[in-house]
Design a protein around this motif. Structure first.
Motif, short mmCIF file in Angstrom:
data_model
loop_
_atom_site.label_atom_id
_atom_site.label_comp_id
_atom_site.label_asym_id
_atom_site.label_seq_id
_atom_site.Cartn_x
_atom_site.Cartn_y
_atom_site.Cartn_z
N LYS A 1 60.98 67.36 49.55
CA LYS A 1 62.16 67.46 48.68
C LYS A 1 61.90 66.79 47.33
CE LYS A 1 65.99 65.97 50.62
NZ LYS A 1 66.80 65.11 51.53
N CYS A 2 60.92 65.90 47.29
CA CYS A 2 60.62 65.08 46.11
C CYS A 2 60.49 65.92 44.84
CB CYS A 2 59.32 64.31 46.37
SG CYS A 2 58.73 63.40 44.95
N ILE A 3 61.14 65.45 43.75
CA ILE A 3 61.03 66.15 42.46
C ILE A 3 60.15 65.37 41.48
CG2 ILE A 3 63.19 67.46 42.65
CD1 ILE A 3 64.52 65.23 40.90
N LYS A 4 59.40 64.42 42.01
CA LYS A 4 58.40 63.65 41.23
C LYS A 4 59.02 62.98 39.99
CE LYS A 4 55.01 65.36 43.85
NZ LYS A 4 55.75 66.28 44.69
N CYS A 5 60.08 62.23 40.23
CA CYS A 5 60.72 61.55 39.10
C CYS A 5 60.15 60.14 38.88
CB CYS A 5 62.23 61.45 39.33
SG CYS A 5 62.69 60.29 40.63
N GLY A 6 59.58 59.56 39.92
CA GLY A 6 58.98 58.23 39.78
C GLY A 6 59.96 57.08 39.98
N ALA A 7 61.25 57.37 40.24
CA ALA A 7 62.24 56.28 40.37
C ALA A 7 61.89 55.34 41.51
CB ALA A 7 63.64 56.86 40.57
N CYS A 8 61.36 55.88 42.61
CA CYS A 8 61.05 55.02 43.76
C CYS A 8 59.93 54.03 43.41
CB CYS A 8 60.69 55.85 45.00
SG CYS A 8 59.34 56.99 44.77
N MET A 9 59.04 54.43 42.50
CA MET A 9 57.97 53.50 42.08
C MET A 9 58.55 52.36 41.26
SD MET A 9 55.42 56.51 41.06
CE MET A 9 55.50 57.77 42.32
N ALA B 1 67.25 54.65 45.45
CA ALA B 1 67.05 55.16 44.08
C ALA B 1 66.80 56.66 44.03
CB ALA B 1 65.87 54.44 43.44
N CYS B 2 66.36 57.23 45.14
CA CYS B 2 65.88 58.62 45.11
C CYS B 2 67.01 59.61 44.79
CB CYS B 2 65.23 58.98 46.43
SG CYS B 2 64.65 60.68 46.44
N PRO B 3 66.84 60.43 43.73
CA PRO B 3 67.92 61.34 43.33
C PRO B 3 68.09 62.54 44.26
CG PRO B 3 66.01 61.68 41.94
CD PRO B 3 65.69 60.50 42.82
S1 SF4 Z 1 62.55 58.76 43.85
FE1 SF4 Z 1 60.44 59.04 44.60
S2 SF4 Z 1 60.68 60.36 46.40
FE2 SF4 Z 1 62.60 60.52 45.25
S3 SF4 Z 1 62.31 62.29 43.93
FE3 SF4 Z 1 61.70 60.52 42.74
S4 SF4 Z 1 59.46 60.34 43.06
FE4 SF4 Z 1 60.28 61.68 44.65
#
Ligand code: SF4
Length: 454
Positions: free
Chosen positions: A311-319, A371-373
Motif C-alpha cells: 500500500k506504501c506510496i513512498k512518502c518517507g514519513a515513517c523514516m 504517521a503513515c498516510p
Molecule cells: S509512511 Fe512509510 S510506509 Fe507509509 S506510505 Fe510513507 S513511506 Fe510508505
C-alpha cells in the motif's frame, strides 16, 4: 536486485559506525526534526484521518488486483502511443532498458529521481554498457558525484551538511567553496541545463500510474522532472506494478496526502501527468515513450501475509519519525529502502536469510504506523517478521538467551530484583558494547516501582 545467498546485511556494524559519526547525527537530527514539524503543521485543520482511511481503502483495493490494473493500464497507455513492458526481475529490467537505449543509439542519458532504478542498480549497468548517465534531481546529483547511494527515499542527500556539499562541489566541479544553498543550486543548475539540452534519452520514475487513462504521474519539487520528460526524444519510465491508481479521479486524494506527508507541503511544486508519447503536431513530449512495469517479487508479496506493505506510496514519513532512522540515516540499512517501511520491504525483497539483521532496526514504538498516510500497519508487520525470524532460527543466540533469562526472572521476584540491580551497575559497560542499545533504551532507574511501593 535480490541479494545473493550469504550476502548478509551487516546492520549492527553499519549502525555502530553511523552512531559514531557526529556530523551525520547532527545532519540527521536537524533534517528529521524539520520534516516532522512541517508535516505536523501541514495536517492541522484538515480531515487528515478521513483522507487516510480513504487512501488506505483505495490502496487495499489496488493490491487486491494488481494484475487487473496493470492489464487495464497497458491497454490504455498503448492506445495513446506508449510501449508498455512488464518485467519479472531486476535483471530483466536492466537488460530491457539497456537494449532500448542501445537500439536507439542513445549515449547521454538524463535521469529524474526513481527509487525503482536504485532497486535494480540501473546506473551501474548502463555505465558498464558505455553509456553516460546523469542524475538531475539535486539530491541525487549530489550523491552521484559523491559516489554514494540515497540515504532517504525523498531526500537522497539528507545525511550531508551544507558544508560537506560545498566541499564536494569544490572538489568535483572545480568551483569556489560556498555552503550557501542558492549558490550551490545555481552551480548544479548551470551544469544540468546543458545536460538536458544535449541528452539523447531520459529515464524517470513515476509516483503512480493511472489505469483508466494510461497516464503516469510525477510529483516533483524541482523543474528537472519536466525537463527530463519533455526535452529528449526518448523517455523510459521505470516504475513498479503496485503503484496503480484505478482512476484519474483518485489522483486528488494522493495529491493531498503525499506532499503533506513527505515534505509538509500542501501541494507539490510540479505535478506532471504524462499520457502517451508526443502526438503529431504537439510542441513537447518524448517521441518514443516506454513504460517498464517491474514486478521483482511484488506479485508474490501481494498474495502473502505481508501484502499491506505494498500500500506504501513512498512518502518517507515513517523514516522521519523513526528514532532509529533519525539517529543512523539510510546507509546503515545497506538496502535501497531504509527506515520502517524499508526494513519490511527489504526483508521481503531480499529474503529473510539475507536481511534479518534489519529487523533490529526498530524500537517497536509505533510512531511509523501513526504517521503513515495510507495506514500501512508497519508495527504489526515488524512484529510478524520478527516472529518469523525466531521461527526460522535467525534470531541471535544472545537474544534467545536473554529472552529465556527474562522468562525465568519474570516468574521469580528475587531474581527479577537482582536483575534490576545488576542492570543499573552494568549500564555504563553496555555503552561500550552496544552504543545503539544504550541510545535506544532509557537508563535503568535507581528508584524502581518495587522500591517506591515498599
Ligand atoms: S509512511 Fe512509510 S510506509 Fe507509509 S506510505 Fe510513507 S513511506 Fe510508505
Amino acid at each position: 536486485m535480490k541479494r545473493g545467498a550469504g550476502q548478509l546485511i551487516n546492520f549492527r556494524d553499519n549502525a555502530r559506525r553511523a552512531i559514531e559519526n557526529p556530523t551525520l547525527r547532527r545532519a540527521m537530527r536537524h533534517a528529521t526534526e524539520s520534516f516532522r514539524q512541517k508535516r505536523s503543521d501541514a495536517i492541522v485543520g484538515i480531515p487528515f484521518e478521513e483522507w487516510r482511511e480513504q487512501a488506505s481503502e483505495l490502496r487495499r483495493t489496488v493490491i487486491g488486483d494488481i494484475k487487473g490494473y496493470v492489464d487495464e493500464f497497458a491497454v490504455n497507455a498503448t492506445k495513446r502511443g506508449a510501449i508498455v513492458h512488464r518485467v519479472k526481475t531486476a535483471g530483466d529490467a536492466r537488460d530491457l532498458i539497456g537494449a532500448i537505449l542501445k537500439d536507439n543509439g542513445a549515449k547521454n542519458i538524463v535521469k529524474s529521481k526513481s527509487m525503482v532504478t536504485e532497486e535494480i542498480h540501473l546506473n551501474k549497468h548502463l555505465e558498464n554498457l558505455g553509456l553516460r548517465v546523469i542524475e538531475t534531481d539535486l539530491g541525487e546529483y549530489i550523491i552521484q558525484i559523491a559516489g554514494e547511494t540515497p540515504s532517504h527515499i525523498i531526500v537522497p542527500a539528507i545525511h550531508k551538511s551544507r558544508e560537506q556539499i560545498g566541499r564536494l562541489f569544490c572538489e568535483k566541479l572545480s568551483c569556489d567553496f560556498s555552503d550557501d544553498p542558492t549558490v550551490l543550486t545555481n552551480t548544479a543548475r548551470k551544469i544540468l541545463r546543458q545536460e538536458f539540452l544535449t541528452a539523447d534519452a531520459a529515464i524517470s520514475g513515476a509516483n503512480c500510474y493511472i489505469a483508466d487513462t494510461g497516464s503516469i504521474v510525477l510529483f516533483t519539487n524541482e523543474g528537472n522532472g519536466r525537463m527530463v520528460t519533455t526535452l529528449p526524444p526518448l523517455h523510459i519510465v521505470v516504475t513498479s506494478i503496485e503503484k496503480a491508481l484505478p482512476s484519474i479521479e483518485n489522483l486528488p486524494l494522493l495529491m493531498r496526502l503525499l506532499p503533506r506527508s513527505a515534505t509538509g507541503q500542501t501541494l507539490t511544486s510540479y505535478l506532471s501527468i504524462i499520457t502517451g508519447a508526443r502526438m503529431p503536431g504537439a510542441a513537447t513530449g518524448a517521441k518514443q515513450l516506454h513504460i517498464v512495469l517491474l514486478d521483482n517479487g511484488r506479485s508474490e508479496i501481494a498474495k502473502g501475509p505481508y501484502r499491506e506493505i505494498l500500500k506504501c506510496i513512498k512518502c518517507g514519513a515513517c523514516m522521519n519519525v523513526c528514532p532509529v532512522y533519525g539517529m543512523i540515516g539510510g546507509h546503515a540499512y545497506d538496502s535501497t529502502y531504509p527506515g520502517p517501511m524499508g526494513v519490511i520491504l527489504s526483508t521481503l525483497l531480499n529474503g529473510i536469510e539475507n536481511a534479518h539483521p534489519l529487523l533490529d532496526a526498530t524500537t517497536l514504538c509505533g510512531a511509523c504506523t501513526e504517521a503513515c498516510p495510507v495506514k500501512v500497519p508497519l508495527l504489526k508487520l515488524l512484529y510478524e517478521l520478527r516472529e518469523m525470524r525466531v521461527d526460522k532460527g535467525y534470531n541471535q543466540t544472545v537474544e534467545s538467551l536473554g529472552m529465556a533469562g527474562f522468562g525465568i526472572a519474570a516468574k521469580h521476584a528475587h531474581i527479577f530484583q537482582a536483575g534490576q540491580t545488576s542492570a543499573r551497575a552494568l549500564w555504563s559497560l553496555a555503552g561500550y558494547l552496544s552504543p545503539l542499545t544504550v541510545n535506544r533504551l532509557p537508563k535503568p532507574t535507581n528508584r524502581t516501582f518495587r522500591r517506591r511501593f515498599s
